[in-house]
Design an enzyme around this catalytic site. Structure first.
Site, PDB file in Angstrom:
ATOM      1  N   ASN A 153       0.848  -1.277   0.028  1.00 64.61           N
ATOM      2  CA  ASN A 153       0.076  -0.047   0.243  1.00 64.61           C
ATOM      3  C   ASN A 153       0.642   1.130  -0.067  1.00 64.61           C
ATOM      4  OD1 ASN A 153      -1.850   2.157   0.506  1.00 64.61           O
ATOM      5  ND2 ASN A 153      -2.182   1.488   2.504  1.00 64.61           N
ATOM      6  N   TRP A 154       0.943   1.876  -1.167  1.00 68.05           N
ATOM      7  CA  TRP A 154       1.761   3.105  -1.253  1.00 68.05           C
ATOM      8  C   TRP A 154       1.165   4.444  -0.689  1.00 68.05           C
ATOM      9  CZ3 TRP A 154       5.812   3.758  -5.895  1.00 68.05           C
ATOM     10  CH2 TRP A 154       6.479   2.457  -5.562  1.00 68.05           C
ATOM     11  N   LYS A 155       0.020   4.426  -0.418  1.00 71.96           N
ATOM     12  CA  LYS A 155      -0.541   5.561   0.253  1.00 71.96           C
ATOM     13  C   LYS A 155      -0.427   6.606  -0.709  1.00 71.96           C
ATOM     14  CE  LYS A 155       0.193   3.400   4.843  1.00 71.96           C
ATOM     15  NZ  LYS A 155      -0.163   3.564   6.084  1.00 71.96           N
ATOM     16  N   GLY A 207       2.474  -1.187   4.515  1.00 77.01           N
ATOM     17  CA  GLY A 207       2.441   0.321   4.187  1.00 77.01           C
ATOM     18  C   GLY A 207       3.936   0.866   3.751  1.00 77.01           C
ATOM     19  N   GLU A 248      -5.754  -4.607  10.779  1.00 77.49           N
ATOM     20  CA  GLU A 248      -4.880  -3.726  10.989  1.00 77.49           C
ATOM     21  C   GLU A 248      -5.288  -2.676  12.274  1.00 77.49           C
ATOM     22  OE1 GLU A 248      -2.825  -2.451   7.287  1.00 77.49           O
ATOM     23  OE2 GLU A 248      -4.597  -1.416   7.078  1.00 77.49           O
ATOM     24  N   GLY A 284       1.932   2.501  11.140  1.00 79.67           N
ATOM     25  CA  GLY A 284       2.821   3.629  10.999  1.00 79.67           C
ATOM     26  C   GLY A 284       3.423   4.063  12.323  1.00 79.67           C
ATOM     27  N   SER A 325       2.839  -1.709  10.420  1.00 80.52           N
ATOM     28  CA  SER A 325       4.259  -1.499  10.838  1.00 80.52           C
ATOM     29  C   SER A 325       4.962  -2.845  10.549  1.00 80.52           C
ATOM     30  CB  SER A 325       4.423  -1.311  12.398  1.00 80.52           C
ATOM     31  OG  SER A 325       3.938  -0.111  12.579  1.00 80.52           O
ATOM     32  N   GLU A 345      -6.909   5.007   7.502  1.00 79.21           N
ATOM     33  CA  GLU A 345      -6.812   6.567   7.456  1.00 79.21           C
ATOM     34  C   GLU A 345      -7.883   7.121   6.537  1.00 79.21           C
ATOM     35  OE1 GLU A 345      -2.937   5.819   5.218  1.00 79.21           O
ATOM     36  OE2 GLU A 345      -1.904   5.354   7.249  1.00 79.21           O
ATOM     37  N   HIS A 382      -9.807   1.398   4.887  1.00 79.26           N
ATOM     38  CA  HIS A 382      -8.610   1.595   5.534  1.00 79.26           C
ATOM     39  C   HIS A 382      -8.748   2.752   6.567  1.00 79.26           C
ATOM     40  CE1 HIS A 382      -4.523   2.673   6.305  1.00 79.26           C
ATOM     41  NE2 HIS A 382      -3.976   1.689   5.467  1.00 79.26           N
TER      42      HIS A 382
HETATM   43  P1  PGA Z   1       2.230   0.652   7.690  1.00 75.72           P
HETATM   44  O1  PGA Z   1       0.915   0.827   7.036  1.00 75.72           O
HETATM   45  O2  PGA Z   1       2.632  -0.627   7.295  1.00 75.72           O
HETATM   46  O3  PGA Z   1       3.068   1.967   7.337  1.00 75.72           O
HETATM   47  O4  PGA Z   1       2.015   0.609   9.209  1.00 75.72           O
HETATM   48  C1  PGA Z   1      -0.199  -0.229   6.816  1.00 75.72           C
HETATM   49  C2  PGA Z   1      -1.237   0.266   6.101  1.00 75.72           C
HETATM   50  O5  PGA Z   1      -1.511   1.265   6.302  1.00 75.72           O
HETATM   51  O6  PGA Z   1      -1.891  -0.437   5.590  1.00 75.72           O
END
Ligand code: PGA
Length: 248
Positions: free
Chosen positions: A10-12, A230, A167, A173, A209, A100, A98
């Protein structure tokens, strides 16, 4: 671990065309027999989806959208992308729910509408669920997971195109991951809730993470069919390390 192990990148809101070259290493890995059980799926920002699909032309790497609108076709929704548009681009997957996006106000009901529309357009859905730190501290994790699953998957009859990504919000993060017992117990709970809806074995992934250091520990958690990665997925070397350490 099961036959297919999912590695979701997931490149956000990161990435640019200058990084496309770095994907060559991942393409090479995906072609090697040793890693053929790795199901690699990239979720770049919308702006790069077309480039990624072209790049992975000859590789067995799929691409998906990080979100979509709940209207399945077209509409006057400035700034939005529909499931039909993702499909038209060549996407096979979409991430929905997600944290976020939930944090920005997305409700379980909205997520449910998006999931129904995405399935209608034959997209596979990576459905994200997870508790916040506050909910965990109040010992409400199981209750929260149950509500998110029941509301998110309401009205779904065919579960074949659903994957669940567990998650914990407090883990995304932050560099902090759940301990083994906690993670296994939560994955087990998710399985039990799902089992009441379908006998189909839905893959359950862990996200939060995940990196090339903690993967050796995470890969031993029972009941998990892969990882949603991520920030560590945005660097091809790190992502490859994660895949290699899981499969070796
Ligand atoms: P992260 O993100 O690996 O940077 O914690 C995971 C995600 O947002 O799916």
């Amino acid at each position: 671990m099961t036959n297919n192990i999912y590695f979701i990148a997931n490149w956000k809101m990161y990435g640019s065309t200058s990084l496309l070259k770095s994907l060559d290493k991942v393409i090479n890995l995906s072609k090697s027999k040793k890693y053929k059980m790795a199901k690699i799926i990239y979720f770049p920002p919308f702006t790069l989806i077309h480039n990624f699909i072209k790049k992975f032309d000859s590789a067995k790497i799929s691409v998906g959208g990080q979100n979509c609108h709940h209207k399945k076709d077209y509409g006057s929704y400035t700034g939005s992308i529909s499931p039909k548009m993702l499909k038209d681009l060549g996407c096979k997957y979409v991430i929905l729910g997600h944290s976020e996006i939930r944090t920005a106000g997305e409700t379980d009901n909205e997520i449910n509408k998006k999931i129904l529309s995405a399935l209608n357009k034959n997209l596979k859905v990576v459905f994200c669920i997870g508790e916040t730190l506050k909910e965990k501290r109040k010992k409400n994790t199981l209750k929260v997971l149950k509500i998110q699953i029941n509301r998110g998957l309401k009205g779904i009859k065919n579960f074949r195109n659903i994957l669940i990504a567990y998650e914990p919000v407090w883990s995304i993060g932050t560099g902090v991951i759940p301990n083994d017992e906690e993670l296994e117990a939560n994955v087990d709970t998710i399985k039990k809730i799902i089992l009441k809806k379908t006998k189909i074995k839905i893959p359950i992934l862990y996200g939060g993470s995940v990196n090339s250091k903690n993967i050796s520990k995470l890969k031993n958690i029972s009941g998990i069919s892969g990882f949603l990665v991520g920030s560590a997925s945005q660097n091809s070397k790190n992502f490859i390390d994660i895949i290699k350490k899981t499969i070796n």
